[in-house]
Scaffold this motif. Structure first.
Motif, PDB file in Angstrom:
ATOM      1  N   ILE A  56       0.858  -1.182   0.000  1.00 14.50           N
ATOM      2  CA  ILE A  56       0.000   0.000   0.000  1.00 14.50           C
ATOM      3  C   ILE A  56       0.894   1.231   0.000  1.00 14.50           C
ATOM      4  O   ILE A  56       1.748   1.386   0.887  1.00 14.50           O
ATOM      5  CB  ILE A  56      -0.930   0.019   1.228  1.00 14.50           C
ATOM      6  CG1 ILE A  56      -1.751  -1.279   1.298  1.00 14.50           C
ATOM      7  CG2 ILE A  56      -1.845   1.234   1.191  1.00 14.50           C
ATOM      8  CD1 ILE A  56      -2.621  -1.385   2.527  1.00 14.50           C
ATOM      9  N   LYS A 188      -2.410 -10.223   1.944  1.00 14.53           N
ATOM     10  CA  LYS A 188      -3.336 -10.025   0.833  1.00 14.53           C
ATOM     11  C   LYS A 188      -4.712 -10.586   1.191  1.00 14.53           C
ATOM     12  O   LYS A 188      -5.229 -11.530   0.597  1.00 14.53           O
ATOM     13  CB  LYS A 188      -2.790 -10.687  -0.442  1.00 14.53           C
ATOM     14  CG  LYS A 188      -3.482 -10.189  -1.710  1.00 14.53           C
ATOM     15  CD  LYS A 188      -2.850 -10.759  -2.959  1.00 14.53           C
ATOM     16  CE  LYS A 188      -3.569 -10.250  -4.213  1.00 14.53           C
ATOM     17  NZ  LYS A 188      -2.993 -10.797  -5.450  1.00 14.53           N
ATOM     18  N   SER A 229      -2.297   4.180  -3.611  1.00 19.01           N
ATOM     19  CA  SER A 229      -2.320   3.103  -4.599  1.00 19.01           C
ATOM     20  C   SER A 229      -1.914   1.785  -3.953  1.00 19.01           C
ATOM     21  O   SER A 229      -1.412   1.742  -2.828  1.00 19.01           O
ATOM     22  CB  SER A 229      -1.376   3.427  -5.765  1.00 19.01           C
ATOM     23  OG  SER A 229      -0.038   3.544  -5.307  1.00 19.01           O
ATOM     24  N   PHE A 230      -2.134   0.721  -4.706  1.00 20.64           N
ATOM     25  CA  PHE A 230      -1.774  -0.628  -4.280  1.00 20.64           C
ATOM     26  C   PHE A 230      -0.852  -1.219  -5.337  1.00 20.64           C
ATOM     27  O   PHE A 230      -1.289  -1.527  -6.451  1.00 20.64           O
ATOM     28  CB  PHE A 230      -3.025  -1.494  -4.118  1.00 20.64           C
ATOM     29  CG  PHE A 230      -3.994  -0.986  -3.090  1.00 20.64           C
ATOM     30  CD1 PHE A 230      -3.941  -1.425  -1.775  1.00 20.64           C
ATOM     31  CD2 PHE A 230      -4.963  -0.059  -3.434  1.00 20.64           C
ATOM     32  CE1 PHE A 230      -4.832  -0.958  -0.832  1.00 20.64           C
ATOM     33  CE2 PHE A 230      -5.862   0.421  -2.503  1.00 20.64           C
ATOM     34  CZ  PHE A 230      -5.796  -0.030  -1.190  1.00 20.64           C
ATOM     35  N   ASN A 240      -5.362   7.178 -10.064  1.00 18.92           N
ATOM     36  CA  ASN A 240      -6.002   6.497  -8.947  1.00 18.92           C
ATOM     37  C   ASN A 240      -7.196   7.305  -8.452  1.00 18.92           C
ATOM     38  O   ASN A 240      -7.115   8.533  -8.326  1.00 18.92           O
ATOM     39  CB  ASN A 240      -5.001   6.304  -7.808  1.00 18.92           C
ATOM     40  CG  ASN A 240      -3.887   5.348  -8.175  1.00 18.92           C
ATOM     41  OD1 ASN A 240      -4.131   4.224  -8.589  1.00 18.92           O
ATOM     42  ND2 ASN A 240      -2.649   5.792  -8.038  1.00 18.92           N
ATOM     43  N   ILE A 257     -12.776   0.620   0.006  1.00 16.40           N
ATOM     44  CA  ILE A 257     -12.039   0.409  -1.236  1.00 16.40           C
ATOM     45  C   ILE A 257     -12.203  -1.037  -1.712  1.00 16.40           C
ATOM     46  O   ILE A 257     -12.022  -1.975  -0.932  1.00 16.40           O
ATOM     47  CB  ILE A 257     -10.539   0.729  -1.036  1.00 16.40           C
ATOM     48  CG1 ILE A 257     -10.373   2.173  -0.555  1.00 16.40           C
ATOM     49  CG2 ILE A 257      -9.753   0.494  -2.311  1.00 16.40           C
ATOM     50  CD1 ILE A 257      -8.966   2.512  -0.115  1.00 16.40           C
ATOM     51  N   ILE A 259     -10.513  -3.559  -4.156  1.00 20.24           N
ATOM     52  CA  ILE A 259      -9.272  -3.764  -4.905  1.00 20.24           C
ATOM     53  C   ILE A 259      -9.479  -4.834  -5.972  1.00 20.24           C
ATOM     54  O   ILE A 259     -10.024  -5.906  -5.700  1.00 20.24           O
ATOM     55  CB  ILE A 259      -8.133  -4.185  -3.969  1.00 20.24           C
ATOM     56  CG1 ILE A 259      -7.917  -3.124  -2.885  1.00 20.24           C
ATOM     57  CG2 ILE A 259      -6.844  -4.395  -4.754  1.00 20.24           C
ATOM     58  CD1 ILE A 259      -6.888  -3.526  -1.851  1.00 20.24           C
ATOM     59  N   ASN A 275      -2.517  -3.551  -8.978  1.00 16.72           N
ATOM     60  CA  ASN A 275      -3.919  -3.532  -8.557  1.00 16.72           C
ATOM     61  C   ASN A 275      -4.569  -2.223  -8.982  1.00 16.72           C
ATOM     62  O   ASN A 275      -3.930  -1.169  -8.981  1.00 16.72           O
ATOM     63  CB  ASN A 275      -4.042  -3.669  -7.035  1.00 16.72           C
ATOM     64  CG  ASN A 275      -3.426  -4.945  -6.503  1.00 16.72           C
ATOM     65  OD1 ASN A 275      -4.047  -5.990  -6.488  1.00 16.72           O
ATOM     66  ND2 ASN A 275      -2.172  -4.855  -6.065  1.00 16.72           N
ATOM     67  N   GLN A 276      -5.831  -2.314  -9.331  1.00 17.86           N
ATOM     68  CA  GLN A 276      -6.666  -1.140  -9.532  1.00 17.86           C
ATOM     69  C   GLN A 276      -7.740  -1.160  -8.443  1.00 17.86           C
ATOM     70  O   GLN A 276      -7.913  -2.150  -7.739  1.00 17.86           O
ATOM     71  CB  GLN A 276      -7.303  -1.166 -10.919  1.00 17.86           C
ATOM     72  CG  GLN A 276      -6.293  -1.229 -12.068  1.00 17.86           C
ATOM     73  CD  GLN A 276      -6.967  -1.275 -13.430  1.00 17.86           C
ATOM     74  OE1 GLN A 276      -7.311  -0.262 -13.996  1.00 17.86           O
ATOM     75  NE2 GLN A 276      -7.142  -2.478 -13.953  1.00 17.86           N
ATOM     76  N   TYR A 277      -8.474  -0.059  -8.296  1.00 17.39           N
ATOM     77  CA  TYR A 277      -9.504  -0.069  -7.257  1.00 17.39           C
ATOM     78  C   TYR A 277     -10.586   0.968  -7.539  1.00 17.39           C
ATOM     79  O   TYR A 277     -10.407   1.907  -8.311  1.00 17.39           O
ATOM     80  CB  TYR A 277      -8.892   0.177  -5.872  1.00 17.39           C
ATOM     81  CG  TYR A 277      -8.285   1.547  -5.659  1.00 17.39           C
ATOM     82  CD1 TYR A 277      -9.068   2.611  -5.185  1.00 17.39           C
ATOM     83  CD2 TYR A 277      -6.944   1.796  -5.909  1.00 17.39           C
ATOM     84  CE1 TYR A 277      -8.520   3.867  -4.974  1.00 17.39           C
ATOM     85  CE2 TYR A 277      -6.383   3.049  -5.696  1.00 17.39           C
ATOM     86  CZ  TYR A 277      -7.180   4.076  -5.221  1.00 17.39           C
ATOM     87  OH  TYR A 277      -6.635   5.320  -5.012  1.00 17.39           O
ATOM     88  N   TYR A 309     -10.167  -1.785   3.002  1.00 19.07           N
ATOM     89  CA  TYR A 309     -10.047  -2.391   1.678  1.00 19.07           C
ATOM     90  C   TYR A 309     -10.515  -3.845   1.681  1.00 19.07           C
ATOM     91  O   TYR A 309     -10.427  -4.558   2.686  1.00 19.07           O
ATOM     92  CB  TYR A 309      -8.600  -2.305   1.179  1.00 19.07           C
ATOM     93  CG  TYR A 309      -7.578  -2.893   2.122  1.00 19.07           C
ATOM     94  CD1 TYR A 309      -7.243  -4.241   2.072  1.00 19.07           C
ATOM     95  CD2 TYR A 309      -6.924  -2.091   3.063  1.00 19.07           C
ATOM     96  CE1 TYR A 309      -6.320  -4.783   2.938  1.00 19.07           C
ATOM     97  CE2 TYR A 309      -5.993  -2.625   3.934  1.00 19.07           C
ATOM     98  CZ  TYR A 309      -5.692  -3.966   3.864  1.00 19.07           C
ATOM     99  OH  TYR A 309      -4.779  -4.501   4.732  1.00 19.07           O
ATOM    100  N   LEU A 311     -10.575  -7.272  -1.191  1.00 17.83           N
ATOM    101  CA  LEU A 311     -10.052  -7.753  -2.463  1.00 17.83           C
ATOM    102  C   LEU A 311     -11.111  -8.504  -3.255  1.00 17.83           C
ATOM    103  O   LEU A 311     -11.868  -9.302  -2.700  1.00 17.83           O
ATOM    104  CB  LEU A 311      -8.845  -8.660  -2.255  1.00 17.83           C
ATOM    105  CG  LEU A 311      -7.549  -7.915  -1.926  1.00 17.83           C
ATOM    106  CD1 LEU A 311      -7.249  -8.006  -0.439  1.00 17.83           C
ATOM    107  CD2 LEU A 311      -6.398  -8.439  -2.725  1.00 17.83           C
TER     108      LEU A 311
END
Length: 348
Positions: A56, A188, A229-230, A240, A257, A259, A275-277, A309, A311
């Motif tokens: 992160i 993760k 960002s990740f 971002n 968030i 991810i 990664n995008q989010y 966050y 995932l």
């Protein structure tokens, strides 16, 4: 080859030749544009990258908090708690009241000509039968330790400690801001990182913040997110969503968030794992508890900024490629040859 003496040049033929060259030029330029434009393909697969770490990256300015108030904690659903991650900051800058910026690593000289107004200073509630006065910061800390009380907050608020050169919190003054930047690695799995009021401890496996609800209204969380960002960005990655966001006030700010793990493969076959989010947000004002209301303290929110966050179980695979030159060359030959043949039939 036909001899020149047997060729007849007509106005219609000249027009068709000019028209043909115009069409060829337009089609060749269009094919060249297609050839030079990358082809982006995206598809979704199940994410099987378990047991790895998530990085992160953050760069945030807190306009109403001094740098000794900005304590970063991390926790996740796996039960992993990381407290006071200030050592993960790659930079920490103090924003002075005059808006000038200095590194928090700079050691400032604390003026030692402080003269207390009394010969017997308060121990801030830690007085005892053997200790009635606390005239130095060291005596005050000893009094708190004798009571078994936490000394973190008192070193920031007691005037005798604010003028003690040995106190690391003495250089911070009210009205300062703080900009922090850095990266941390977490499991993760779903979790959160946060900067909140009070002292964070682990008790019975639970992450707890100890704070005084009566003074929590001084914890101003006004902030600007410069970047969040990740992992590493890939080429041509969109901005971002949190970058540039601002929030002002005193209360609880929560960023929820989602991810999305991403693998970007460039035209050379190199893979960028990142990664995008997307996110939603919520803000709740801090309202001091009313002692006249039963269980009023149970409903008090903790002032702070929380990045919560989660995932996605799916991963996006992005592939960037270009049309092969052989295809481009074949299309050029087809265009030129086809137009010449067509015009020949028309002119004949």
């Amino acid at each position: 080859k036909i001899d020149e003496d047997y060729k007849v040049q007509t106005q219609q033929g000249a027009f068709l030749s000019i028209f043909g060259w115009i069409v060829i030029t337009i089609l060749v330029l269009s094919q060249l544009s297609i050839y030079l434009t990358p082809v982006i393909k995206e598809h979704m697969v199940v994410d099987t990258s378990l047991g790895k770490k998530l990085r992160i990256n953050f760069n945030v300015t807190f306009h109403g908090l001094t740098c000794n108030q900005v304590h970063l904690d991390a926790m996740d659903v796996a039960g992993d708690n990381q407290l006071n991650l200030e050592h993960e900051y790659t930079s920490r800058e103090r924003i002075l009241p005059d808006k000038s910026i200095i590194s928090d690593d700079i050691i400032q000289t604390i003026h030692t000509d402080y003269k207390p107004k009394s010969d017997c200073l308060s121990c801030y509630g830690a007085e005892s039968d053997t200790r009635k006065c606390c005239n130095t910061c060291s005596e005050l800390l000893d009094a708190y330790n004798d009571k078994g009380w936490n000394t973190f907050q008192i070193t920031k608020t007691a005037s005798v400690c604010q003028h003690d050169p040995s106190n690391p919190n003495a250089k911070y003054k009210p009205g300062e801001g703080c900009r922090v930047a850095g990266s941390i690695r977490v499991n993760k799995v779903s979790g959160n990182i946060h900067i909140a009021e009070g002292i964070s401890i682990i008790r019975d496996g639970r992450h707890i913040h100890q704070f005084d609800p009566n003074t929590a209204s001084e914890f101003n969380i006004s902030h600007t997110i410069h970047s969040f960002s990740f992992g590493d960005p890939f080429p041509d990655m969109k901005k971002n969503p949190l970058d540039g966001l601002k929030q002002f006030g005193i209360g609880l700010k929560q960023y929820y968030i989602k991810i999305i793990p991403t693998i970007y493969t460039d035209e050379w076959g190199y893979k960028h794992v990142t990664n995008q989010y997307t996110f939603t947000e919520r803000f709740r004002d801090y309202i001091p508890p009313d002692p006249m209301i039963e269980n009023a303290f149970a409903n008090v929110v903790i002032p702070g900024v929380f990045f919560i966050y989660e995932l996605s179980p799916f991963m996006i695979e992005i592939e960037k490629s270009y049309i092969p030159f052989s295809h481009f060359y074949t299309k050029l030959c087809a265009i030129i040859g086809g137009i010449y043949s067509t015009l020949g039939v028309i002119d004949g």
